[in-house]
Design a protein around this motif. Structure first.
Motif, PDB file in Angstrom:
ATOM      1  N   SER A 250       4.933   6.407 -23.544  1.00 36.53           N
ATOM      2  CA  SER A 250       4.941   7.753 -24.104  1.00 36.53           C
ATOM      3  C   SER A 250       4.476   8.782 -23.067  1.00 36.53           C
ATOM      4  O   SER A 250       5.033   9.877 -22.974  1.00 36.53           O
ATOM      5  CB  SER A 250       4.061   7.804 -25.352  1.00 36.53           C
ATOM      6  OG  SER A 250       4.151   9.067 -25.961  1.00 36.53           O
TER       7      SER A 250
ATOM      8  N   SER B 161      12.515  12.608 -29.952  1.00 35.77           N
ATOM      9  CA  SER B 161      12.796  11.755 -31.109  1.00 35.77           C
ATOM     10  C   SER B 161      12.468  10.294 -30.789  1.00 35.77           C
ATOM     11  O   SER B 161      11.824   9.599 -31.583  1.00 35.77           O
ATOM     12  CB  SER B 161      14.264  11.906 -31.504  1.00 35.77           C
ATOM     13  OG  SER B 161      14.580  11.080 -32.584  1.00 35.77           O
TER      14      SER B 161
ATOM     15  N   ASN C 275       8.745   9.707 -30.652  1.00 36.27           N
ATOM     16  CA  ASN C 275       8.133   9.596 -31.982  1.00 36.27           C
ATOM     17  C   ASN C 275       8.216   8.177 -32.530  1.00 36.27           C
ATOM     18  O   ASN C 275       7.323   7.756 -33.258  1.00 36.27           O
ATOM     19  CB  ASN C 275       8.784  10.583 -32.960  1.00 36.27           C
ATOM     20  CG  ASN C 275       8.387  12.015 -32.674  1.00 36.27           C
ATOM     21  OD1 ASN C 275       7.356  12.278 -32.064  1.00 36.27           O
ATOM     22  ND2 ASN C 275       9.228  12.944 -33.104  1.00 36.27           N
TER      23      ASN C 275
ATOM     24  N   ASN D 114       5.308   6.120 -31.114  1.00 37.89           N
ATOM     25  CA  ASN D 114       3.973   6.491 -31.579  1.00 37.89           C
ATOM     26  C   ASN D 114       3.701   6.078 -33.014  1.00 37.89           C
ATOM     27  O   ASN D 114       2.666   6.441 -33.569  1.00 37.89           O
ATOM     28  CB  ASN D 114       3.765   8.003 -31.397  1.00 37.89           C
ATOM     29  CG  ASN D 114       3.820   8.401 -29.943  1.00 37.89           C
ATOM     30  OD1 ASN D 114       3.442   7.638 -29.066  1.00 37.89           O
ATOM     31  ND2 ASN D 114       4.309   9.598 -29.669  1.00 37.89           N
ATOM     32  N   LYS D 115       4.611   5.348 -33.632  1.00 41.63           N
ATOM     33  CA  LYS D 115       4.409   4.920 -35.032  1.00 41.63           C
ATOM     34  C   LYS D 115       3.554   3.690 -35.106  1.00 41.63           C
ATOM     35  O   LYS D 115       3.498   2.883 -34.241  1.00 41.63           O
ATOM     36  CB  LYS D 115       5.750   4.671 -35.707  1.00 41.63           C
ATOM     37  CG  LYS D 115       6.479   5.967 -36.002  1.00 41.63           C
ATOM     38  CD  LYS D 115       7.727   5.696 -36.777  1.00 41.63           C
ATOM     39  CE  LYS D 115       8.389   7.006 -37.141  1.00 41.63           C
ATOM     40  NZ  LYS D 115       9.588   6.856 -37.876  1.00 41.63           N
TER      41      LYS D 115
END
Length: 121
Positions: free
Chosen positions: A67, A114, A117, A120-121
């Motif tokens: 990330s 996108s 994201n 990062n879950k």
């Protein structure tokens, strides 16, 4: 080490988009005047190359680290967008070509955010 999954960067859509963007920028900057060799041409080449390179480098890291590399890649894309507008101001790139490239940069930015994201879950 649950959040560790190696990604095959060559199969990532964002890496492919970054590569196409980088190739286009390298081709465009080759047409710049020689006086820009160590100026805008060099800056645009470096940051466009940085976009897919950081995706590739980060793909072998943990999701958290990946990330971070995506953040760096995104930063380079915003830098490139600024330099693109400056090159257009200097009339090195036509308005039409500038708009076309800028759309590709923005598409890359949306796709990368996108994808980021999902990490990062």
């Amino acid at each position: 080490m649950e959040d560790f999954k190696r990604h095959n960067f060559k199969k990532l859509k964002i890496w492919q988009m970054g590569m196409e963007l980088s190739k286009e920028i390298l081709n465009v900057t080759d047409t710049f005047p020689s006086s820009e060799k160590f100026g805008l041409k060099s800056q645009m080449d470096k940051c466009s190359i940085s976009i897919p390179s950081n995706i590739a480098e980060g793909s072998s890291r943990t999701n958290k680290s990946f990330s971070h590399f995506l953040d760096v890649s995104l930063g380079s894309s915003f830098e490139l967008q600024t330099q693109l507008l400056l090159a257009n101001h200097r009339k090195y790139i036509s308005d039409e070509h500038t708009n076309c490239i800028e759309l590709k940069v923005e598409e890359f930015q949306r796709a990368t955010m996108s994808f980021q994201n999902t990490l990062n879950k």
